[in-house]
Design an enzyme around this catalytic site. Structure first.
Site, mmCIF file in Angstrom:
data_model
loop_
_atom_site.group_PDB
_atom_site.id
_atom_site.type_symbol
_atom_site.label_atom_id
_atom_site.label_comp_id
_atom_site.label_asym_id
_atom_site.label_seq_id
_atom_site.Cartn_x
_atom_site.Cartn_y
_atom_site.Cartn_z
ATOM 1 N N ALA A 9 0.822 -1.215 0.000
ATOM 2 C CA ALA A 9 0.000 0.000 0.000
ATOM 3 C C ALA A 9 0.853 1.262 0.000
ATOM 4 O O ALA A 9 0.316 2.367 -0.115
ATOM 5 C CB ALA A 9 -0.930 0.002 1.213
ATOM 6 N N ARG A 46 2.358 1.629 -12.197
ATOM 7 C CA ARG A 46 2.386 0.177 -12.337
ATOM 8 C C ARG A 46 1.040 -0.263 -12.914
ATOM 9 O O ARG A 46 -0.014 0.126 -12.393
ATOM 10 C CB ARG A 46 2.669 -0.516 -10.994
ATOM 11 C CG ARG A 46 4.023 -0.164 -10.413
ATOM 12 C CD ARG A 46 4.365 -0.991 -9.194
ATOM 13 N NE ARG A 46 4.539 -2.388 -9.536
ATOM 14 C CZ ARG A 46 4.734 -3.356 -8.619
ATOM 15 N NH1 ARG A 46 4.744 -3.057 -7.338
ATOM 16 N NH2 ARG A 46 4.893 -4.600 -9.001
ATOM 17 N N GLN A 99 9.927 -9.281 0.076
ATOM 18 C CA GLN A 99 9.036 -8.483 0.921
ATOM 19 C C GLN A 99 8.573 -9.258 2.153
ATOM 20 O O GLN A 99 8.374 -8.676 3.220
ATOM 21 C CB GLN A 99 7.813 -8.013 0.133
ATOM 22 C CG GLN A 99 8.112 -7.063 -1.011
ATOM 23 C CD GLN A 99 8.084 -7.771 -2.352
ATOM 24 O OE1 GLN A 99 8.648 -8.848 -2.499
ATOM 25 N NE2 GLN A 99 7.428 -7.170 -3.338
ATOM 26 N N ASP A 108 -3.901 -7.188 -4.250
ATOM 27 C CA ASP A 108 -3.750 -5.982 -5.055
ATOM 28 C C ASP A 108 -5.042 -5.656 -5.782
ATOM 29 O O ASP A 108 -5.324 -4.489 -6.052
ATOM 30 C CB ASP A 108 -2.591 -6.161 -6.041
ATOM 31 C CG ASP A 108 -1.254 -6.155 -5.328
ATOM 32 O OD1 ASP A 108 -0.674 -5.079 -5.197
ATOM 33 O OD2 ASP A 108 -0.815 -7.228 -4.872
ATOM 34 N N ASN A 110 -2.801 -11.004 -6.548
ATOM 35 C CA ASN A 110 -1.841 -10.694 -5.484
ATOM 36 C C ASN A 110 -0.446 -11.107 -5.951
ATOM 37 O O ASN A 110 -0.282 -11.691 -7.021
ATOM 38 C CB ASN A 110 -2.226 -11.411 -4.181
ATOM 39 C CG ASN A 110 -1.532 -10.808 -2.973
ATOM 40 O OD1 ASN A 110 -1.517 -9.589 -2.788
ATOM 41 N ND2 ASN A 110 -0.933 -11.643 -2.142
ATOM 42 N N LYS A 111 0.527 -10.800 -5.128
ATOM 43 C CA LYS A 111 1.916 -11.118 -5.470
ATOM 44 C C LYS A 111 2.051 -12.555 -5.954
ATOM 45 O O LYS A 111 1.471 -13.468 -5.373
ATOM 46 C CB LYS A 111 2.814 -10.898 -4.247
ATOM 47 C CG LYS A 111 4.281 -11.177 -4.495
ATOM 48 C CD LYS A 111 4.885 -10.158 -5.441
ATOM 49 C CE LYS A 111 6.364 -10.434 -5.667
ATOM 50 N NZ LYS A 111 6.968 -9.428 -6.558
#
Length: 349
Positions: free
Chosen positions: A60, A100, A200, A241, A251-252
């Site tokens: 975020a 992005r 991350q 996301d 998501n990732k």
């Protein structure tokens, strides 16, 4: 003001995410945190856009950086004529929001709203810089407040004593979840896949949870299945996301494989966040990043020259692998997310 980042980890304090002051935006460089605490300074809103593109800030963090970048844009154009300032802010909104591709819809909400309040201030003879900065702080307060409500609903699903697996870095929900676990007096430990190539999970999620007093174990990205089985993980949870209205979860990359493993081993996968109204699977563009990011890690190349890499930054988990979507208004099946919007919902971003 008793801010809603109270009692959260260092990197979740507003000033340590992204902050505008005196014609500059400073952004904590999450690519190197916690090994090093360093801020990237931006003197042009295009620098902010590039910092987001380059993943100086993630999860975020770009939403905060985008708002602060709009305040910087207002500073840059403050000596122009009114019509030029209005056009400048509109253009900055478009540029920053496209930093992005996968998150353009959310970013556009932020930058457009910032432009709107800035333009309104200008027409009244007030400072667009102050208006946009305050709008960004208000957005942070609103997001942290609503994610605190999400955290209550999520932690209510946790056992009194248990093991939770995460994926990547869910930013606000990670800190709010930790704070709520303490409030509910539950005994929880965490397993965090490292999330290559930017790590991350290892650097950010693990750091936040450790800062907030939890036992945290980092595993590599190819260990979740075995870890779920051998360590008897109780729940898999992640932010998203994009939460599509058809229940698909963006998501990732790596989220889908853990969700599949979770279903195989009979543990729930709880997604946290706010559904993205109007967003469906066919609208999703998966960002493919520079393959060089895959064949190196922490600046060290891991392959022979000529070996290629492939880096889709996100994956899409189908709704059949999602146990529930946990929101501020309650818990939903991935198949009935339209119910969320049956009551009037304040803008989240």
């Amino acid at each position: 003001m008793d801010r809603k980042d109270k009692d959260l980890a260092f990197m979740l304090r507003y000033e340590n995410i992204a902050w505008y002051e005196d014609g500059k935006v400073k952004i904590l460089d999450r690519r190197i945190y916690p090994k090093e605490i360093k801020f990237v300074e931006c003197v042009d809103y295009k620098d902010v856009k590039q910092a987001i593109t380059d993943m100086v800030t993630q999860s975020a963090g770009p939403y905060t950086a985008a708002g602060m970048g709009m305040a910087l844009a207002a500073y840059q154009c403050k000596d122009m004529k009114l019509e030029e300032q209005i056009n400048y802010l509109k253009n900055a909104s478009e540029v920053i929001s496209h930093a992005r591709p996968t998150t353009v819809n959310r970013m556009k909400m932020i930058t457009s709203s910032c432009a709107d309040v800035g333009i309104e201030a200008l027409k009244k003879g007030n400072s667009a810089i102050k208006a946009i900065f305050q709008r960004t702080i208000d957005s942070l307060e609103r997001r942290y407040g609503r994610m605190s409500e999400v955290a209550v609903n999520l932690v209510n699903l946790f056992p009194k004593k248990g093991k939770i697996m995460t994926q990547c870095f869910g930013e606000t929900i990670v800190g709010c979840m930790g704070r709520e676990i303490k409030r509910q007096n539950k005994e929880i430990e965490f397993y965090c896949p490292e999330t290559r190539p930017y790590l991350q999970g290892a650097r950010l999620t693990a750091s936040v949870l450790k800062n907030q007093g939890f036992k945290v174990t980092v595993i590599t990205d190819n260990m979740p299945a075995w870890t779920i089985k051998e360590k008897k993980i109780d729940i898999f949870t992640s932010a998203a996301d994009t939460i599509c209205m058809d229940g698909n979860i963006v998501n990732k990359v790596g989220t889908m494989q853990i969700a599949i493993c979770a279903k195989h081993f009979g543990i729930p996968y709880f997604v946290t966040g706010i559904p993205d109204e109007g967003k469906y699977l066919e609208n999703i563009v998966i960002e493919e990043r520079d393959s060089k990011e895959v064949i190196s890690c922490n600046g060290i190349r891991n392959t022979l020259e000529g070996v290629e890499g492939y880096y889709p930054a996100f994956d899409i988990t189908p709704p059949e692998f999602v146990s529930a979507v946990v929101t501020d208004q309650g818990i939903y099946s991935p198949y009935n997310l339209k119910e969320y919007f049956k009551t009037e919902v304040e803008q989240y971003y």
